[in-house]
Scaffold this motif. Structure first.
Motif, short mmCIF file in Angstrom:
data_model
loop_
_atom_site.label_atom_id
_atom_site.label_comp_id
_atom_site.label_asym_id
_atom_site.label_seq_id
_atom_site.Cartn_x
_atom_site.Cartn_y
_atom_site.Cartn_z
N GLN A 38 37.34 56.65 34.55
CA GLN A 38 37.03 56.29 35.93
C GLN A 38 35.57 55.86 36.11
N LEU A 39 34.78 55.98 35.05
CA LEU A 39 33.34 55.77 35.18
C LEU A 39 32.84 54.58 34.36
N LYS A 40 31.81 53.95 34.89
CA LYS A 40 31.07 52.92 34.17
C LYS A 40 29.64 53.43 34.07
N ALA A 41 29.06 53.35 32.88
CA ALA A 41 27.68 53.79 32.67
C ALA A 41 26.76 52.58 32.58
N SER A 42 25.56 52.73 33.14
CA SER A 42 24.54 51.69 33.03
C SER A 42 23.17 52.36 33.14
N LEU A 43 22.15 51.62 32.73
CA LEU A 43 20.79 52.11 32.85
C LEU A 43 20.08 51.33 33.93
N GLY A 44 19.27 52.01 34.70
CA GLY A 44 18.47 51.36 35.73
C GLY A 44 17.19 50.80 35.14
N PHE A 59 26.14 56.50 36.71
CA PHE A 59 27.60 56.54 36.58
C PHE A 59 28.17 55.97 37.87
N THR A 60 28.98 54.93 37.76
CA THR A 60 29.64 54.33 38.92
C THR A 60 31.14 54.61 38.83
N LEU A 101 31.91 61.11 44.34
CA LEU A 101 31.79 59.65 44.25
C LEU A 101 33.03 58.97 44.82
N ARG A 102 32.86 58.30 45.94
CA ARG A 102 33.94 57.47 46.46
C ARG A 102 34.03 56.24 45.56
N PRO A 103 35.13 55.50 45.60
CA PRO A 103 35.24 54.30 44.78
C PRO A 103 34.04 53.37 44.99
N GLY A 104 33.45 52.92 43.88
CA GLY A 104 32.32 52.01 43.93
C GLY A 104 30.97 52.69 44.09
#
Length: 161
Positions: A38-44, A59-60, A101-104
Motif C-alpha cells: 500500500q506504500l510508495k517510498a521516496s526521499l525528499g 511513505f505515501t 494515512l488517507r489515500p494519497g
C-alpha cells in the motif's frame, strides 16, 4: 398483561442488538496497519552541511483505503554491484505515534548520516540503492540512494510523523 412485558423485552433486545451491530461495524471499519504493497517510498530534499546529511523519507499511501504506520523503518544499503553494504539503523530516542494515512497522504521520517570517516575508517563505501522495510513488515521497498554513509554505515532514523 404478559403481552406488554414480552413486547418490552423484544424492544430492548432489538435496541441492544442494533447497538452491538453498530459498534461491530464501527470496529470493522477502523483502518488497518499499512502493508508494504500500500506504500510508495521516496526521499525528499537533501539538506547537507558540515559533513552531515539529512533527508526526509516519505511513505505515501497509494491504496484506496485508509491505513496507519507506527514506529521506525528498517534500512539496508546496496552498492552499484548489488552487494549489501553494512547498514546500522539507529532509532532516535523519541516516542513513536500512530500516523493515519488517507489515500494519497504521506508520513515522514528523517534520516541522518555523516559523510566524514570516523575513527580508523579510511573510506566510506558509496551506496546506490536503499531497501526500506516499513514498520512491522517483512516485505521491502527499494529506491535509488546515491550516498556515502560513514561511521560504519550508521543511519539515524526518527519515527514517522
Amino acid at each position: 398483561m404478559r403481552t406488554p412485558l414480552v413486547l418490552a423485552v423484544a424492544l430492548l433486545a432489538a435496541v441492544a442488538g442494533s447497538g452491538l451491530q453498530a459498534q461491530a461495524s464501527t470496529e470493522a471499519a477502523a483502518p488497518a496497519r499499512c502493508r508494504t504493497t500500500q506504500l510508495k517510498a521516496s526521499l525528499g530534499r537533501l539538506d547537507s552541511g558540515a559533513g552531515q546529511r539529512y533527508v526526509p523519507l516519505v511513505f505515501t499511501n497509494t491504496s484506496a483505503k485508509t491505513c496507519w504506520v507506527y514506529g521506525f523503518v528498517g534500512l539496508v544499503m546496496i552498492d552499484a554491484k548489488g552487494d549489501v553494504l553494512r547498514t546500522r539503523t539507529r532509532r532516535a530516542n523519541v516516542v513513536p505515534h500512530r500516523v493515519t494515512l488517507r489515500p494519497g497522504r504521506a508520513a515522514r521520517s528523517t534520516l541522518h548520516w555523516t559523510v566524514m570517516p570516523v575513527g580508523d575508517e579510511g573510506t566510506c563505501p558509496p551506496a546506490a540503492r536503499l531497501m526500506i522495510i516499513p514498520p512491522d513488515e517483512v516485505a521491502h521497498l527499494e529506491i535509488p540512494f546515491t550516498a556515502t554513509v560513514c561511521d560504519d554505515g550508521r543511519i539515524d532514523a526518527t519515527p514517522f510523523r
